[in-house]
Design a protein around this motif. Sequence first.
Motif, PDB file in Angstrom:
ATOM      1  N   ALA A   1      -8.274   1.139   1.263  1.00  0.00           N
ATOM      2  CA  ALA A   1      -8.900   1.844   2.390  1.00  0.00           C
ATOM      3  C   ALA A   1     -10.432   1.800   2.247  1.00  0.00           C
ATOM      4  CB  ALA A   1      -8.405   3.284   2.454  1.00  0.00           C
ATOM      5  N   LEU A   2     -10.901   2.058   1.025  1.00  0.00           N
ATOM      6  CA  LEU A   2     -12.339   2.018   0.730  1.00  0.00           C
ATOM      7  C   LEU A   2     -12.887   0.609   0.942  1.00  0.00           C
ATOM      8  CD1 LEU A   2     -14.408   4.063  -0.506  1.00  0.00           C
ATOM      9  CD2 LEU A   2     -13.944   3.011  -2.729  1.00  0.00           C
ATOM     10  N   TRP A   3     -12.153  -0.367   0.431  1.00  0.00           N
ATOM     11  CA  TRP A   3     -12.537  -1.786   0.547  1.00  0.00           C
ATOM     12  C   TRP A   3     -12.577  -2.215   2.015  1.00  0.00           C
ATOM     13  CZ3 TRP A   3     -14.901  -5.557  -1.653  1.00  0.00           C
ATOM     14  CH2 TRP A   3     -14.535  -6.899  -1.487  1.00  0.00           C
TER      15      TRP A   3
ATOM     16  N   LEU B   1      -3.522   2.488   6.353  1.00  0.00           N
ATOM     17  CA  LEU B   1      -4.724   2.776   5.560  1.00  0.00           C
ATOM     18  C   LEU B   1      -5.726   3.545   6.415  1.00  0.00           C
ATOM     19  CD1 LEU B   1      -5.337  -0.697   3.824  1.00  0.00           C
ATOM     20  CD2 LEU B   1      -4.215   1.318   2.851  1.00  0.00           C
ATOM     21  N   ALA B   2      -6.476   4.452   5.790  1.00  0.00           N
ATOM     22  CA  ALA B   2      -7.499   5.203   6.515  1.00  0.00           C
ATOM     23  C   ALA B   2      -8.656   4.273   6.857  1.00  0.00           C
ATOM     24  CB  ALA B   2      -7.987   6.360   5.647  1.00  0.00           C
TER      25      ALA B   2
ATOM     26  N   PRO C   1      -0.069   4.512  -4.192  1.00  0.00           N
ATOM     27  CA  PRO C   1      -1.155   5.323  -3.616  1.00  0.00           C
ATOM     28  C   PRO C   1      -2.541   4.920  -4.140  1.00  0.00           C
ATOM     29  CG  PRO C   1       0.626   6.709  -4.469  1.00  0.00           C
ATOM     30  CD  PRO C   1       0.923   5.317  -4.912  1.00  0.00           C
ATOM     31  N   VAL C   2      -2.618   4.465  -5.389  1.00  0.00           N
ATOM     32  CA  VAL C   2      -3.926   4.058  -5.938  1.00  0.00           C
ATOM     33  C   VAL C   2      -4.417   2.809  -5.211  1.00  0.00           C
ATOM     34  CG1 VAL C   2      -5.151   3.248  -7.990  1.00  0.00           C
ATOM     35  CG2 VAL C   2      -3.469   5.089  -8.200  1.00  0.00           C
TER      36      VAL C   2
ATOM     37  N   ALA D   1       0.836  -1.209   0.000  1.00  0.00           N
ATOM     38  CA  ALA D   1       0.000   0.000   0.000  1.00  0.00           C
ATOM     39  C   ALA D   1       0.868   1.255   0.000  1.00  0.00           C
ATOM     40  CB  ALA D   1      -0.941  -0.013   1.204  1.00  0.00           C
TER      41      ALA D   1
ATOM     42  N   ARG E   1     -13.351  -0.356   4.565  1.00  0.00           N
ATOM     43  CA  ARG E   1     -14.571   0.178   5.199  1.00  0.00           C
ATOM     44  C   ARG E   1     -15.772  -0.688   4.834  1.00  0.00           C
ATOM     45  NH1 ARG E   1     -11.685   5.023   4.428  1.00  0.00           N
ATOM     46  NH2 ARG E   1     -12.537   5.595   2.403  1.00  0.00           N
TER      47      ARG E   1
ATOM     48  N   SER F   1      -3.487   1.879  -2.294  1.00  0.00           N
ATOM     49  CA  SER F   1      -3.742   2.280  -0.912  1.00  0.00           C
ATOM     50  C   SER F   1      -5.152   2.845  -0.739  1.00  0.00           C
ATOM     51  CB  SER F   1      -2.684   3.301  -0.500  1.00  0.00           C
ATOM     52  OG  SER F   1      -2.968   3.795   0.777  1.00  0.00           O
ATOM     53  N   SER F   2      -5.566   3.743  -1.664  1.00  0.00           N
ATOM     54  CA  SER F   2      -6.893   4.348  -1.464  1.00  0.00           C
ATOM     55  C   SER F   2      -8.003   3.357  -1.789  1.00  0.00           C
ATOM     56  CB  SER F   2      -7.033   5.647  -2.257  1.00  0.00           C
ATOM     57  OG  SER F   2      -7.146   5.371  -3.625  1.00  0.00           O
ATOM     58  N   ARG F   3      -7.747   2.459  -2.758  1.00  0.00           N
ATOM     59  CA  ARG F   3      -8.744   1.417  -3.040  1.00  0.00           C
ATOM     60  C   ARG F   3      -8.916   0.475  -1.860  1.00  0.00           C
ATOM     61  NH1 ARG F   3      -7.361  -0.323  -9.210  1.00  0.00           N
ATOM     62  NH2 ARG F   3      -8.216   1.544 -10.166  1.00  0.00           N
TER      63      ARG F   3
END
Lengths: 240, 240
Positions: free
Chosen positions: A167-169, A238-239, A160-161, A156, A171, A163-165
């Motif tokens: 993070a969304l996944w 990850l967020a 960065p792509v 991650a 949640r 990583s953000s995918r």
Amino acid sequence: MSDAPNATPTTLPAGDHADAVELLGLVAYTELASFGRLAGDAAHAPTLRQRQALSRLAAAMLDRQERVLVRVDELGGDPDDCMTAFDGIFDDFDARTRPSTWWEGILKGYVGQGVADDFCLLAAQGLDERSRTVVVDALTQDTPSQRYAPVIAEAAAADPVLSSRLALWGRRLVGEALGVVGVVLAERPALARLVAAGAAAEAPEPGEPGGGPEPATQSWVFAQLTAEHARRMDRLGLAA
Amino acid sequence: MSDAPNATPTTLPAGDHADAVELLGLVAYTELASFGRLAGDAAHAPTLRQRQALSRLAAAMLDRQERVLVRVDELGGDPDDCMTAFDGIFDDFDARTRPSTWWEGILKGYVGQGVADDFCLLAAQGLDERSRTVVVDALTQDTPSQRYAPVIAEAAAADPVLSSRLALWGRRLVGEALGVVGVVLAERPALARLVAAGAAAEAPEPGEPGGGPEPATQSWVFAQLTAEHARRMDRLGLAA
């Protein structure tokens, strides 16, 4: 294997045995499910080295499971039957969270198993000491999640792509996983009892400063699991 | 893990080490492949009990593999790299033998792994004693095939249609499996050398009555493997 339900000397009343066997059954079933998921992830791993490493992690899940099933036997339960009540509990979760990439599959294991393990650890606080030790050891010592966290974190951090995918996944996954916990709490009163006993043991004594009524089990559980999930995602960078 | 290629004291010349590591690598890779197949069969097993039993057999494959990889390390080989040369050798076999039912998948494991194990056992006769013991123990002690044979035999005995379909499927499987053996013998001279050494050791001394020239390796191997396959199908009560 013993046929006599109470052959092992113990100070616990039979009702507590049944509750303990039920939680141990859930732990064992979760490990069997994790075994299947990890073995499937291994089969699709990009390299032979990862395939070997994930296969080993999967095999280690069943070694852990064996110790849990030994305890079921000691309590007079049946090592196969104790899992039957939970057969299929993850089917709906699985259908709602089909990974579209290998990394999504890996994160699904990390998050899904993390939430399941945390729930079982909360309920384990209501168990007799020996059973609690078995569950805590099985779920916290050198787990696949601990081994895999640095690998996910590294991937991650480098992308960065991704990583953000992820993070969304993550949640999405935690929402669905909490849904399974809600169903289990509603349908398995024994587990709700264990969680309540564990929560009561952790809460300050009534009458002491800060003491109060018993926490509302489901919302208390969700708060604990959500906080653990946030820590878990932090470890991956990850967020949550 | 040792980095020095010949750190372990041994009487074998380095060339024999390399041949031994190659066979041990094939055994380890075969166990990894069997792990994946058994875990996949487990995931689709009709009952939770079978799912659990097959998952355990799969996990046991990796425990066996670990002992083989320890020997690779003792011989100065790399436990991951020793498998790399064989990565994908079963892909063609798998593509040509996609099971259309769960039982076909189970028989595929029984036959495919049986042929692979028998081949490795023949080649193991050309190994140093310690390596041979490791391979023979890994491939003959309490194997999934031994455990699963009665289950297949029982199902086939109870259902003549299943029995004749599985007999046909078994003939298809052994043909394809021998094809893989032919490729391995042609492409891996080290393994052909080990098989030839083992065959020579088994043949009567030249000059003695019945002695003669070295057996032609590939046809000798195929004859041995076919005979073992016939015994294996007999144990299932299926026509070879």
